[in-house]
Design an enzyme around this catalytic site. Structure first.
Site: not given
Length: 179
Positions: A66, A19, A14, A112
Site C-alpha cells: 500500500n 498479491h 507473503y 491499493n
C-alpha cells in the site's frame, strides 16, 4: 533506462500469495536476464544490468504494497526516469487467473498499491501490466490476496507471470509495447 517495478509485500509469509504477482514477475525477468537482486535503492531491492545498450533496473519495493508509490517516486526523482520508461506490474482480482492486461495509463482501480503509485506520482500516465489472480469464491478479499497459493492455482498464475515477462522482453527488444 527502463525501470520495471513489481508490486508485492516483502517477507517469506507473503512470497507465494496472489498479491505478490509483481514480485514473482520481476524475479522471473531477473532470472531470464541473469540479473540478481543485490542492491538496496530508493526503498527497494534492486537488480540491474544491461540488455544491449539498454540499462535495466528491476525493483521490488520494500515498503509493503500500500506504500509502493513512495519507492517508485524516489526512483523517478533520483534517476530522472521518464514515465514512459517505467512499467509497474501488479496482481488484479478483476481478471481471470493467469491472464494479463497491459495499459499505458489509467486509474489504480481497486488496487491499493497502484492507487498509491498514482497518488505519489500525481498522474495516471505510466505503463502497467496486471496479472489476473481471480476473485475469491467466498471470504474476505484481504485474506484471499495474502494467503498462500495452492499448487494447481500457482501453475495457472505462472502462465500469467510468463506472459507478462514475455511482454516486457518484447518491449526491451522493440522499444515499445506491442498489443
Amino acid at each position: 533506462m527502463l525501470l520495471v517495478v513489481g508490486l508485492g509485500n516483502y517477507g517469506k509469509e507473503y512470497e507465494h500469495t496472489p498479491h505478490n504477482m509483481g514480485f514473482l514477475a520481476v524475479d522471473e525477468l531477473a532470472n531470464r536476464l541473469n540479473l540478481e537482486f543485490t542492491k538496496n535503492k530508493c526503498k527497494a531491492l534492486v537488480a540491474e544490468g544491461f540488455v544491449g545498450d539498454e540499462k535495466i533496473m528491476l525493483a521490488k519495493p520494500q515498503t509493503y504494497m500500500n506504500l509502493s508509490g513512495t519507492s517508485l517516486r524516489e526512483f523517478i526523482t533520483k534517476f530522472k526516469i521518464p514515465l514512459e520508461n517505467i512499467v509497474v506490474i501488479s496482481d488484479d482480482i478483476d481478471l481471470p487467473a493467469g491472464t494479463i492486461r497491459y495499459k499505458a495509463h489509467g486509474s489504480g482501480g481497486t488496487h491499493n498499491g497502484l492507487k498509491n503509485c498514482v497518488q505519489e506520482l500525481g498522474t495516471e500516465n505510466f505503463p502497467r501490466i496486471r496479472i489476473g489472480v481471480g476473485k475469491p469464491e467466498f471470504g474476505d478479499l484481504a485474506d484471499y490476496v495474502l494467503a498462500p497459493i495452492s499448487g494447481e492455482k500457482m501453475k495457472i498464475l505462472e502462465q500469467g507471470i510468463k506472459q507478462a515477462v514475455d511482454k516486457i522482453q518484447n518491449y526491451i527488444s522493440k522499444g515499445k509495447f506491442i498489443d
